[in-house]
Write an enzyme that holds these catalytic residues in place. Structure first.
Site, PDB file in Angstrom:
ATOM      1  N   CYS A  25      37.301  18.958  25.505  1.00  0.00           N
ATOM      2  CA  CYS A  25      37.370  20.303  24.917  1.00  0.00           C
ATOM      3  C   CYS A  25      38.749  20.946  25.010  1.00  0.00           C
ATOM      4  O   CYS A  25      38.953  22.054  24.531  1.00  0.00           O
ATOM      5  CB  CYS A  25      36.311  21.213  25.542  1.00  0.00           C
ATOM      6  SG  CYS A  25      34.643  20.718  25.076  1.00  0.00           S
ATOM      7  N   HIS A  75      34.391  30.860  10.909  1.00  0.00           N
ATOM      8  CA  HIS A  75      35.435  30.013  10.341  1.00  0.00           C
ATOM      9  C   HIS A  75      36.840  30.400  10.813  1.00  0.00           C
ATOM     10  O   HIS A  75      37.815  30.224  10.097  1.00  0.00           O
ATOM     11  CB  HIS A  75      35.339  29.966   8.813  1.00  0.00           C
ATOM     12  CG  HIS A  75      34.166  29.149   8.369  1.00  0.00           C
ATOM     13  ND1 HIS A  75      32.891  29.667   8.332  1.00  0.00           N
ATOM     14  CD2 HIS A  75      34.066  27.858   7.994  1.00  0.00           C
ATOM     15  CE1 HIS A  75      32.053  28.724   7.929  1.00  0.00           C
ATOM     16  NE2 HIS A  75      32.740  27.608   7.725  1.00  0.00           N
ATOM     17  N   GLU A 136      26.085  27.137  22.124  1.00  0.00           N
ATOM     18  CA  GLU A 136      27.262  26.410  21.655  1.00  0.00           C
ATOM     19  C   GLU A 136      26.869  25.083  21.010  1.00  0.00           C
ATOM     20  O   GLU A 136      27.466  24.662  20.022  1.00  0.00           O
ATOM     21  CB  GLU A 136      28.186  26.171  22.850  1.00  0.00           C
ATOM     22  CG  GLU A 136      29.477  25.494  22.515  1.00  0.00           C
ATOM     23  CD  GLU A 136      30.390  25.388  23.721  1.00  0.00           C
ATOM     24  OE1 GLU A 136      31.005  26.409  24.091  1.00  0.00           O
ATOM     25  OE2 GLU A 136      30.478  24.287  24.286  1.00  0.00           O
TER      26      GLU A 136
END
Length: 149
Positions: A25, A75, A136
């Protein structure tokens, strides 16, 4: 009349990278987030009120959450403002990409804390934020509860 909790759910797509993290990550990647916002209050009992029987109009709650969170993050890519990715962030912004440089590491845990503060500021005085759940992935989520804070 007793207190009632109501929940509205939202979905948004956001990219991020975890600065200094020791796993995958640390790379720029994205998630299809699911956010559940629960508020608590007493339903309106005034027979002349257009929103009789509601704690808060779901549309009003939707407007708050969309303006404060969804419309800003959907986005977009979120980076910790202290990340070495800041050069990438600047380049993306120059190319008219939506980039957010946050004051915190953009983990789900920190995001729900940020979201709670933003939503609480916008709620009517008689309505309290009860909880948030930010999912998530299909199996991973962070929760914020007013009772814990």
């Amino acid at each position: 009349m007793g207190k009632i909790r109501i929940t509205k759910q939202f979905n948004f797509e956001t990219g991020h990278a975890l600065y200094g993290y020791d796993g995958k990550c640390r790379n720029v990647h994205g998630h299809s987030y699911k956010l559940s916002v629960t508020v608590i209050g007493t339903p309106i009992t005034d027979n002349s009120h257009v929103k009789l029987g509601m704690v808060i109009d779901f549309g009003d709650l939707k407007k708050i959450v969309k303006e404060e969170i969804v419309d800003k993050l959907d986005h977009a890519t979120v980076f910790n403002k202290n990340t070495p990715h800041v050069e990438l962030a600047k380049e993306l912004m120059q190319r008219e990409h939506q980039v957010i440089l946050a004051d915190y590491q953009p983990t789900s845990e920190n995001m729900v804390i940020d979201f709670a503060a933003k939503i609480k500021k916008r709620l009517p005085k008689n309505i309290q934020l009860y909880s948030l759940k930010l999912q998530e992935t299909e199996t991973s989520y962070a929760e914020w509860f007013a009772a814990d804070n």
